[in-house]
Write an enzyme that holds these catalytic residues in place. Structure first.
Site, PDB file in Angstrom:
ATOM      1  N   LYS A 354       0.831  -1.208   0.000  1.00  0.00           N
ATOM      2  CA  LYS A 354       0.000   0.000   0.000  1.00  0.00           C
ATOM      3  C   LYS A 354       0.865   1.258   0.000  1.00  0.00           C
ATOM      4  O   LYS A 354       0.553   2.254  -0.650  1.00  0.00           O
ATOM      5  CB  LYS A 354      -0.941   0.002   1.223  1.00  0.00           C
ATOM      6  CG  LYS A 354      -1.754   1.297   1.394  1.00  0.00           C
ATOM      7  CD  LYS A 354      -2.662   1.511   0.213  1.00  0.00           C
ATOM      8  CE  LYS A 354      -3.518   2.729   0.132  1.00  0.00           C
ATOM      9  NZ  LYS A 354      -3.481   3.840   0.965  1.00  0.00           N
ATOM     10  N   HIS A 357       2.003   1.781  -3.417  1.00  0.00           N
ATOM     11  CA  HIS A 357       0.829   2.315  -4.148  1.00  0.00           C
ATOM     12  C   HIS A 357       0.772   3.829  -3.957  1.00  0.00           C
ATOM     13  O   HIS A 357       0.607   4.591  -4.905  1.00  0.00           O
ATOM     14  CB  HIS A 357      -0.444   1.643  -3.618  1.00  0.00           C
ATOM     15  CG  HIS A 357      -1.718   2.320  -4.036  1.00  0.00           C
ATOM     16  ND1 HIS A 357      -2.161   3.495  -3.456  1.00  0.00           N
ATOM     17  CD2 HIS A 357      -2.642   2.011  -4.992  1.00  0.00           C
ATOM     18  CE1 HIS A 357      -3.297   3.875  -4.028  1.00  0.00           C
ATOM     19  NE2 HIS A 357      -3.611   2.980  -4.962  1.00  0.00           N
ATOM     20  N   ASN A 358       0.911   4.261  -2.719  1.00  0.00           N
ATOM     21  CA  ASN A 358       0.815   5.697  -2.442  1.00  0.00           C
ATOM     22  C   ASN A 358       1.976   6.468  -3.056  1.00  0.00           C
ATOM     23  O   ASN A 358       1.792   7.576  -3.548  1.00  0.00           O
ATOM     24  CB  ASN A 358       0.743   5.942  -0.935  1.00  0.00           C
ATOM     25  CG  ASN A 358      -0.644   5.683  -0.400  1.00  0.00           C
ATOM     26  OD1 ASN A 358      -1.405   4.928  -1.001  1.00  0.00           O
ATOM     27  ND2 ASN A 358      -0.985   6.279   0.720  1.00  0.00           N
TER      28      ASN A 358
HETATM   29  C1  6PG Z   1      -5.781   5.797  -1.091  1.00  0.00           C
HETATM   30  C2  6PG Z   1      -5.046   7.034  -0.716  1.00  0.00           C
HETATM   31  C3  6PG Z   1      -5.285   7.341   0.713  1.00  0.00           C
HETATM   32  C4  6PG Z   1      -4.870   8.735   1.107  1.00  0.00           C
HETATM   33  C5  6PG Z   1      -3.433   8.827   1.523  1.00  0.00           C
HETATM   34  C6  6PG Z   1      -2.547   9.762   0.773  1.00  0.00           C
HETATM   35  O1  6PG Z   1      -5.149   4.911  -1.633  1.00  0.00           O
HETATM   36  O2  6PG Z   1      -6.978   5.757  -0.862  1.00  0.00           O
HETATM   37  O3  6PG Z   1      -3.690   6.869  -0.939  1.00  0.00           O
HETATM   38  O4  6PG Z   1      -4.715   6.340   1.465  1.00  0.00           O
HETATM   39  O5  6PG Z   1      -5.241   9.670   0.209  1.00  0.00           O
HETATM   40  O6  6PG Z   1      -3.542   9.188   2.844  1.00  0.00           O
HETATM   41  O7  6PG Z   1      -2.311  10.841   1.558  1.00  0.00           O
HETATM   42  P1  6PG Z   1      -1.265  11.997   1.459  1.00  0.00           P
HETATM   43  O8  6PG Z   1      -1.307  12.557   0.084  1.00  0.00           O
HETATM   44  O9  6PG Z   1      -1.870  12.931   2.455  1.00  0.00           O
HETATM   45  O10 6PG Z   1       0.060  11.491   1.889  1.00  0.00           O
END
Ligand code: 6PG
Length: 632
Positions: A354, A357-358
């Site tokens: 995850k 992913h981010n």
């Molecule tokens: C998702 C998103 C979600 C959230 C993150 C990103 O996959 O649904 O990634 O987890 O938007 O918190 O956050 P930031 O941009 O604040 O780091």
């Protein structure tokens, strides 16, 4: 106690399992009417069946719709029981259409041999072997049903069903923030009996769970709590509790507060954006208390959590199997209707995936921001840019492209809303951890770092304003010499590099931690429900089968070669015209570095050896010996 009011209980299974006997007895027990679905077949179906001919889907359609109407009519009065074979998922979908949350399936199951034997022993019931076989052939066991083995006698079956209906909740959701609320509704919409918990904070968070339950009809059977012990006690053992709380210290505090009430074998699922290292520590800590722990990445935001997120669960596989029916039911479905949820691997692997992913999400967002910057520099207003980006959907569709079009078009009065937002990009840490992880593992996922640092630079707003005056005010703005098609190609090129780097990071982590991750399967569960779903991701499901490096894939080699002149030109033009494009430029730099057979890293080795005697290897010595030179 679970709510049995306002429900239709469907007793299903192949012919001969005893639907009528069980249905009638259950009706008496619950004091509600029983209807035998077979009584609602049209004449033609009855004739066909009496000739021993199996019914086809077409024959069944009208009958299924009739049962749906019957169920709806009965619901207006209260509850009822309907016995019907309903062997396939889509039959059940038709029967429960519009009343999904009021329907509960009871599946009477038994082996072919047992059922055939029973039928033979019944004087009033004749059924050729072929007909029963045809029913087994099409049977798709329901996912979220009360499963009852017909080896019990009818009385025992009914008391088992009643116990199950009155039993404790099947699943607990802890933390009713935006994501927790959406996931709770998703679970309830899938027919699960759930308990929901939110803490009580005087004057700030009062009766959150009760008020939330009362707000949504689908939560009519949910049990709301603000007392941890009562919440835990309301759940069936082994308890399955999903924590939807803020990552970090709060997650630890919540675990500490809940552990005293848990029993051996209970399962906690952390659905937050936790750091994978913390997940591993928590996994081991809870193991010492005989509590299981699943670290599950959940992507899709508020909307995805409600309609179907992408879920990345990590932990012990046997434990995952226990929570699998819940997580798979609430997950988004891919193009083949398979859940966008799959077991990832041991300990922190779900949260690691995850996190990557981010990181990739940061890059996809940054690339779009850079592209919009270029299109603005080319003289387009935001509506025009939205139209350009919309036209790119045909070649490069993605959720993020889609929402960017909508964001750009959003107006406040006559003004674009985006123009009113301060250009300081926030973050909650996952991009930071992804950059740390890629550095720690020695994997050059450079775009993630570039996208993260672009956010950090954006945060120095005051400095940027000041420095602009010093460096830029005197220079006149120039326009890059670019075609829109070249910008699109540069964007496509950079997205390929982003995906190559992201999956490379996952594959290297998998080797290092011995997780045995399946890249194609990860791409598959990212084809729907998550923030980085795209047509490119769909393509990668096939490409990544047995192939971990996109740069080595023939199809991508061709694409990259075709796109390369455009990215080169776009980056050159942007640099010449003082447009900051950290991810676009890093994408082409990365490819150029990666395709340089003989680089200047030999000089680095010589320098290291000069000042630190770090030694080097020689191109004229195949034995991999290390040399040191006295350079002075
Ligand atoms: C998702 C998103 C979600 C959230 C993150 C990103 O996959 O649904 O990634 O987890 O938007 O918190 O956050 P930031 O941009 O604040 O780091």
């Amino acid at each position: 106690m679970s709510e049995n009011k306002n429900k239709v209980f469907f007793v299903m299974g192949v012919s001969g399992v005893g639907k009528s006997t069980v249905g009638e007895l259950l009706g008496k027990e619950l004091a509600i009417p029983y209807f035998d679905g077979d009584d609602f077949h049209p004449k033609e179906n009855v004739e066909k069946m009496s000739k021993g001919e199996p019914l086809n889907d077409n024959d069944r359609l009208g009958w299924l719709k009739t049962l749906n109407i019957l169920a709806k009519e009965q619901l207006k009065k209260n509850s009822c029981i309907i016995g019907c074979s309903a062997l396939k998922n889509n039959y059940r979908d038709i029967i429960t259409n519009g009343i999904e949350k009021h329907s509960k399936w009871i599946f009477l199951e038994g082996s072919f041999a047992v059922i055939m034997e029973r039928i033979k022993n019944r004087s009033d019931h004749f059924m050729p072997t072929e007909l029963l076989k045809s029913q087994f052939d099409i049977l798709e066991p329901p996912k979220n049903a009360i499963n009852i083995n017909i080896s019990l006698n009818p009385k025992e079956i009914v008391s088992t069903i009643v116990n199950k209906l009155n039993q404790k909740s099947e699943f607990g959701l802890f933390g009713l923030g935006v994501m927790g609320k959406s996931l709770s509704r998703n679970l309830a919409n899938n027919g699960f009996y759930i308990s929901i918990f939110n803490r009580h904070v005087d004057g700030i968070e009062e009766n959150v769970a009760v008020n939330f339950k009362n707000e949504y009809e689908e939560l009519s059977a949910a049990l709301p709590f603000d007392d941890i012990e009562a919440f835990v006690n309301s759940l069936q053992k082994p308890r399955k509790i999903m924590l939807m709380v803020n990552a970090g210290k709060i997650t630890d505090r919540v675990i500490e507060s809940i552990v005293p009430y848990l029993s051996e074998g209970d399962i906690l699922i952390d659905g937050g954006n936790s750091n994978y290292n913390d997940t591993k520590i928590r996994h081991n800590y809870l193991k010492s208390h005989n509590i299981h722990f699943i670290g599950a990445g959940v992507s899709g935001g508020e909307e995805g959590a409600l309609s179907g997120p992408s879920i990345m669960p990590g932990g012990d596989k046997d434990v995952y199997k226990i929570v699998q029916p819940f997580l798979e039911a609430i997950a988004a479905k891919d193009e083949n209707k398979l859940p966008c949820c799959a077991y990832i691997g041991n300990d922190g692997s779900g949260h690691f995936v995850k996190m990557v992913h981010n990181g990739m999400e940061y890059v996809e967002m940054q690339l779009l921001a850079e592209v919009v910057g270029i299109l603005m520099a080319l003289g387009n207003n935001l509506d025009e840019i939205a139209t350009i980006l919309e036209s790119w959907k045909e070649m490069a569709d993605s959720y993020l492209l889609d929402i960017t079009v909508k964001v750009l078009r959003k107006k406040e009065g006559n003004d674009w809303l985006v123009d009113k937002i301060i250009d300081k990009a926030g973050n909650k840490g996952t991009g930071n951890w992804a950059t740390i992880a890629t550095a720690q593992l020695g994997v050059p996922s450079t775009l993630i770092a570039s996208a993260l640092f672009a956010r950090y630079i954006s945060f120095y707003k005051e400095d940027r304003v000041e420095l602009h005056k010093k460096y830029r005010e005197a220079t006149s703005k120039t326009k890059p010499n670019l075609l829109i098609d070249e910008v699109l190609k540069a964007y496509q090129f950079s997205r390929i590099i982003n995906h190559q780097q992201g999956f490379k990071l996952i594959s290297e982590a998998s080797k290092f931690y011995e997780w045995g991750l399946n890249l194609s399967e990860i791409a598959r569960i990212w084809t729907n429900g998550c923030i980085i779903k795209s047509t490119l991701m769909q393509e990668l499901v096939e490409t990544l089968k047995g192939n971990e490096n996109l740069l080595m894939n023939e199809k991508f080699i061709q694409q990259i070669k075709e796109l390369k002149p455009s990215i080169t030109k776009v980056v050159s033009q942007c640099v010449l015209n003082e447009l900051a494009i950290p991810c676009l430029s890093e994408a082409i730099n990365f490819l150029n570095s990666h395709t340089t057979a003989n680089s200047t890293a030999n000089l680095i080795q010589a320098q290291r050896d000069y000042f630190g005697a770090h030694t080097y290897q020689r191109i004229d010595d195949d034995s991999e010996n290390f040399y040191h030179t006295n350079w002075k």
